[in-house]
Motif scaffolding. Sequence first.
Motif, PDB file in Angstrom:
ATOM      1  N   VAL A  76       0.834  -1.202   0.000  1.00  0.00           N
ATOM      2  CA  VAL A  76       0.000   0.000   0.000  1.00  0.00           C
ATOM      3  C   VAL A  76       0.869   1.252   0.000  1.00  0.00           C
ATOM      4  CG1 VAL A  76      -1.755   1.295   1.281  1.00  0.00           C
ATOM      5  CG2 VAL A  76      -1.904  -1.195   1.153  1.00  0.00           C
ATOM      6  N   ASN A  77       1.951   1.231   0.766  1.00  0.00           N
ATOM      7  CA  ASN A  77       2.854   2.382   0.798  1.00  0.00           C
ATOM      8  C   ASN A  77       3.555   2.591  -0.536  1.00  0.00           C
ATOM      9  OD1 ASN A  77       2.355   3.188   3.465  1.00  0.00           O
ATOM     10  ND2 ASN A  77       3.762   1.657   4.260  1.00  0.00           N
ATOM     11  N   ILE A  78       3.932   1.495  -1.193  1.00  0.00           N
ATOM     12  CA  ILE A  78       4.542   1.601  -2.511  1.00  0.00           C
ATOM     13  C   ILE A  78       3.560   2.243  -3.488  1.00  0.00           C
ATOM     14  CG2 ILE A  78       5.275   0.233  -4.522  1.00  0.00           C
ATOM     15  CD1 ILE A  78       6.655  -1.661  -2.539  1.00  0.00           C
ATOM     16  N   PRO A  84       3.943   8.869 -11.179  1.00  0.00           N
ATOM     17  CA  PRO A  84       2.863   8.672 -12.157  1.00  0.00           C
ATOM     18  C   PRO A  84       3.186   7.655 -13.247  1.00  0.00           C
ATOM     19  CG  PRO A  84       3.105  11.009 -11.653  1.00  0.00           C
ATOM     20  CD  PRO A  84       4.239  10.313 -10.976  1.00  0.00           C
ATOM     21  N   GLY A  85       4.440   7.557 -13.659  1.00  0.00           N
ATOM     22  CA  GLY A  85       4.793   6.639 -14.740  1.00  0.00           C
ATOM     23  C   GLY A  85       5.107   5.230 -14.300  1.00  0.00           C
ATOM     24  N   ASP A  86       5.111   4.975 -12.998  1.00  0.00           N
ATOM     25  CA  ASP A  86       5.429   3.642 -12.499  1.00  0.00           C
ATOM     26  C   ASP A  86       4.292   2.657 -12.780  1.00  0.00           C
ATOM     27  OD1 ASP A  86       7.796   4.625 -11.533  1.00  0.00           O
ATOM     28  OD2 ASP A  86       7.129   4.758  -9.445  1.00  0.00           O
ATOM     29  N   LYS A  87       4.657   1.422 -13.102  1.00  0.00           N
ATOM     30  CA  LYS A  87       3.684   0.336 -13.224  1.00  0.00           C
ATOM     31  C   LYS A  87       3.755  -0.493 -11.950  1.00  0.00           C
ATOM     32  CE  LYS A  87       3.869  -0.309 -18.282  1.00  0.00           C
ATOM     33  NZ  LYS A  87       5.047   0.563 -18.594  1.00  0.00           N
ATOM     34  N   LEU A  88       2.608  -0.737 -11.333  1.00  0.00           N
ATOM     35  CA  LEU A  88       2.526  -1.515 -10.100  1.00  0.00           C
ATOM     36  C   LEU A  88       1.708  -2.765 -10.375  1.00  0.00           C
ATOM     37  CD1 LEU A  88       1.686   1.409  -7.636  1.00  0.00           C
ATOM     38  CD2 LEU A  88       3.943   0.651  -8.432  1.00  0.00           C
ATOM     39  N   ILE A  89       2.292  -3.919 -10.150  1.00  0.00           N
ATOM     40  CA  ILE A  89       1.655  -5.188 -10.494  1.00  0.00           C
ATOM     41  C   ILE A  89       1.692  -6.096  -9.268  1.00  0.00           C
ATOM     42  CG2 ILE A  89       1.656  -7.143 -12.090  1.00  0.00           C
ATOM     43  CD1 ILE A  89       3.436  -5.349 -13.942  1.00  0.00           C
ATOM     44  N   PHE A  90       0.514  -6.461  -8.760  1.00  0.00           N
ATOM     45  CA  PHE A  90       0.404  -7.328  -7.596  1.00  0.00           C
ATOM     46  C   PHE A  90      -0.437  -8.541  -7.959  1.00  0.00           C
ATOM     47  CE2 PHE A  90       0.852  -2.964  -5.877  1.00  0.00           C
ATOM     48  CZ  PHE A  90       2.092  -3.127  -5.276  1.00  0.00           C
ATOM     49  N   SER A  91       0.128  -9.726  -7.737  1.00  0.00           N
ATOM     50  CA  SER A  91      -0.510 -10.954  -8.214  1.00  0.00           C
ATOM     51  C   SER A  91      -0.809 -11.913  -7.075  1.00  0.00           C
ATOM     52  CB  SER A  91       0.408 -11.636  -9.241  1.00  0.00           C
ATOM     53  OG  SER A  91      -0.165 -12.819  -9.719  1.00  0.00           O
ATOM     54  N   LEU A 119      -7.867  -5.664  -1.699  1.00  0.00           N
ATOM     55  CA  LEU A 119      -8.678  -4.461  -1.865  1.00  0.00           C
ATOM     56  C   LEU A 119      -9.004  -3.828  -0.516  1.00  0.00           C
ATOM     57  CD1 LEU A 119     -11.143  -5.753  -4.604  1.00  0.00           C
ATOM     58  CD2 LEU A 119      -9.118  -4.329  -4.938  1.00  0.00           C
ATOM     59  N   ALA A 120      -9.259  -4.669   0.480  1.00  0.00           N
ATOM     60  CA  ALA A 120      -9.649  -4.163   1.801  1.00  0.00           C
ATOM     61  C   ALA A 120      -8.523  -3.388   2.473  1.00  0.00           C
ATOM     62  CB  ALA A 120     -10.085  -5.324   2.695  1.00  0.00           C
ATOM     63  N   ILE A 121      -7.272  -3.779   2.232  1.00  0.00           N
ATOM     64  CA  ILE A 121      -6.171  -3.086   2.907  1.00  0.00           C
ATOM     65  C   ILE A 121      -5.793  -1.787   2.207  1.00  0.00           C
ATOM     66  CG2 ILE A 121      -5.215  -5.229   3.807  1.00  0.00           C
ATOM     67  CD1 ILE A 121      -3.003  -4.949   1.645  1.00  0.00           C
ATOM     68  N   GLY A 122      -6.296  -1.575   0.972  1.00  0.00           N
ATOM     69  CA  GLY A 122      -6.051  -0.294   0.339  1.00  0.00           C
ATOM     70  C   GLY A 122      -5.462  -0.329  -1.053  1.00  0.00           C
ATOM     71  N   LEU A 123      -5.181  -1.503  -1.609  1.00  0.00           N
ATOM     72  CA  LEU A 123      -4.716  -1.529  -2.998  1.00  0.00           C
ATOM     73  C   LEU A 123      -5.877  -1.159  -3.914  1.00  0.00           C
ATOM     74  CD1 LEU A 123      -2.410  -4.683  -3.260  1.00  0.00           C
ATOM     75  CD2 LEU A 123      -1.767  -2.278  -2.997  1.00  0.00           C
ATOM     76  N   SER A 124      -5.603  -0.331  -4.892  1.00  0.00           N
ATOM     77  CA  SER A 124      -6.652   0.164  -5.774  1.00  0.00           C
ATOM     78  C   SER A 124      -6.479  -0.381  -7.182  1.00  0.00           C
ATOM     79  CB  SER A 124      -6.614   1.692  -5.830  1.00  0.00           C
ATOM     80  OG  SER A 124      -7.425   2.169  -6.889  1.00  0.00           O
ATOM     81  N   PRO A 125      -7.506  -1.025  -7.747  1.00  0.00           N
ATOM     82  CA  PRO A 125      -7.411  -1.505  -9.129  1.00  0.00           C
ATOM     83  C   PRO A 125      -7.361  -0.377 -10.143  1.00  0.00           C
ATOM     84  CG  PRO A 125      -9.628  -1.825  -8.275  1.00  0.00           C
ATOM     85  CD  PRO A 125      -8.784  -1.374  -7.125  1.00  0.00           C
ATOM     86  N   GLU A 126      -7.611   0.856  -9.695  1.00  0.00           N
ATOM     87  CA  GLU A 126      -7.478   2.014 -10.573  1.00  0.00           C
ATOM     88  C   GLU A 126      -6.015   2.451 -10.719  1.00  0.00           C
ATOM     89  OE1 GLU A 126     -10.127   3.382 -12.323  1.00  0.00           O
ATOM     90  OE2 GLU A 126     -10.880   1.473 -11.577  1.00  0.00           O
ATOM     91  N   ARG A 127      -5.191   2.097  -9.736  1.00  0.00           N
ATOM     92  CA  ARG A 127      -3.779   2.495  -9.782  1.00  0.00           C
ATOM     93  C   ARG A 127      -2.852   1.310 -10.023  1.00  0.00           C
ATOM     94  NH1 ARG A 127       0.317   3.279 -11.097  1.00  0.00           N
ATOM     95  NH2 ARG A 127       1.948   4.748 -10.453  1.00  0.00           N
ATOM     96  N   SER A 128      -3.194   0.165  -9.470  1.00  0.00           N
ATOM     97  CA  SER A 128      -2.347  -1.017  -9.574  1.00  0.00           C
ATOM     98  C   SER A 128      -3.048  -2.099 -10.390  1.00  0.00           C
ATOM     99  CB  SER A 128      -2.028  -1.570  -8.178  1.00  0.00           C
ATOM    100  OG  SER A 128      -1.374  -0.604  -7.379  1.00  0.00           O
ATOM    101  N   ILE A 129      -2.245  -2.946 -11.022  1.00  0.00           N
ATOM    102  CA  ILE A 129      -2.791  -4.132 -11.691  1.00  0.00           C
ATOM    103  C   ILE A 129      -2.844  -5.245 -10.650  1.00  0.00           C
ATOM    104  CG2 ILE A 129      -2.403  -5.860 -13.485  1.00  0.00           C
ATOM    105  CD1 ILE A 129      -0.967  -3.738 -15.119  1.00  0.00           C
ATOM    106  N   ILE A 130      -4.036  -5.681 -10.324  1.00  0.00           N
ATOM    107  CA  ILE A 130      -4.251  -6.709  -9.310  1.00  0.00           C
ATOM    108  C   ILE A 130      -4.938  -7.878 -10.005  1.00  0.00           C
ATOM    109  CG2 ILE A 130      -5.246  -7.219  -7.052  1.00  0.00           C
ATOM    110  CD1 ILE A 130      -5.479  -4.135  -6.662  1.00  0.00           C
TER     111      ILE A 130
END
Length: 392
Positions: A76-78, A84-91, A119-130
Motif C-alpha cells: 500500500v505504501n509503494i 505517475p509513470g510507475d507500473k505496479l503489479i500485484f498478483s 482491496l480491503a487493505i487499500g490496494l486500488s485496481p485504478e492504480r495497480s494491476i491486481i
Amino acid sequence: MSPSFLSHAQPYFAARSWRRGLLHTLTENRRCLGRRYASNASESTPAPTPRTVFSGIQPTGIPHLGNFLGALLNWVNIQRNAQPGDKLIFSIVGWHALTLPQDPKALSEARKEMLAVLLAIGLSPERSIIFHQDDNPNHTELAWILNCLTPMGKLRRMTTWKSRLATSRNARDESEVDESLLNVGLFTYPVLQAADILAYKATHVPVGEDQQQHLELCRDLADSFNRTFKGKTTLFPLPQQVFTPSRRILSLRDPSSKMSKSSPDIQSRIVLTDTAAQIKTKIRAAVTDPIVGVTYDPETRPGAANLLTILAAFTDESPHDVAARYHDKGHGRLKADVTEAVEEMMRGPRAEFERLKGEVSYLATVARSGAEKARELSEVTLREVRTRVGLA
C-alpha cells in the motif's frame, strides 16, 4: 466504467482515519521507501525513470499479522509513493500454491478471499494491476523456456523449498525432511517465480530477505537469456530487490519460529478476520517469561521481544525504545497495549474485507480487468521471447 465500480475502488486507507501510532508507522515506512524505492529528486533534478514493480502472494489462507506488517502494508505504501509513470503489479499466485497439497474447494475460495483482502487493505485496481497469476498463461510459458536455461545445480542450492516442505510436515528441523517427498513443482517453483517477474520486465521487486536467493536466481536467468538470445536491445532488465521496512513477527505460542498460516495451533497467529475478543484471547495467552519487568532481549526473552516488536510496528520507535517505557511494568500491561494497538489497526480492514468478500460480481470484475491488463503487458514480452528463441 460504471460509477458503482469506481466507488468500490477507493482505497480503504484514504477513506478512514487511523490512530496516531499507525500513522507514525506509515510515515516511517514512507520515509524508508523514499530512500529505497521512491526518488529523492528535487524540483531541480530530472524526473525519475519509471519503474515496474512486481510482487505476489499465495492464496493459502487469510493473512496473519506478520503478513500484514511485513508485506501488505508495504504494498500500500509503494502504491501511495509511486511516481505517475510507475507500473505496479500485484498478483495472487495460485500456481505456486499447488506446490503443496491443496483442497480444491478451499483453494478456490481462498483465491477470492485473497483478492478481497488486497482491496480491503487499500490496494486500488485504478492504480495497480491486481490479478490472479493463473489467469495469465504467459507465466507458465515463460517458466518452461526459463526451465530449459536453468542448471540443476542452481536449483539444488535453493534453500526455501526445503523449509517449505519442513513447514508442511510440521517438522522442527529441515534435517528431518525426507527429500523423496519433494515434488518437481516445489523444486522448480523459483523458476516460475522468475517468470512471474520477468514476464513484465519488472525492475523492482519488494520481497523479504528469505526470498533474496530467489531474486538472485531471477537476475541470473535474465542475464543468461540476454546473453544466449541476443537482439538489438537487451530484453530483460535485472530486477532490484526493494528492501521494505518490516519486522519479523514470531509465533505467539512458539517465539522461536515465525508466525505462520500453516501452524496447527491457531492460537499462534492473529489473522485479519479475528474478532476483538479473539485477538485479546490470543495475545493474553502469548508466551512470555517469569522475569519481572520488560526488556527487549530476543535471545533470552523471545516472547516479550516479539510483543515489543509488534507494538513498535505501530510507532516510529525501535523495540528497545518501546521496552524502555515498560521496564517497570509487567507483561500484563504490555499485552493489553499490544491488544489495543492490533485491534485498532485490524478493525477497519477487517470490516472492509467482510463487506467485499460477499460482493462476488465486483471481485470477478476486478479479477477479469486485472488479468486483461496483465496479459496485455506480458504478451509484449512473450512475443519478443518467442522471436528470440525461434518459436515465432
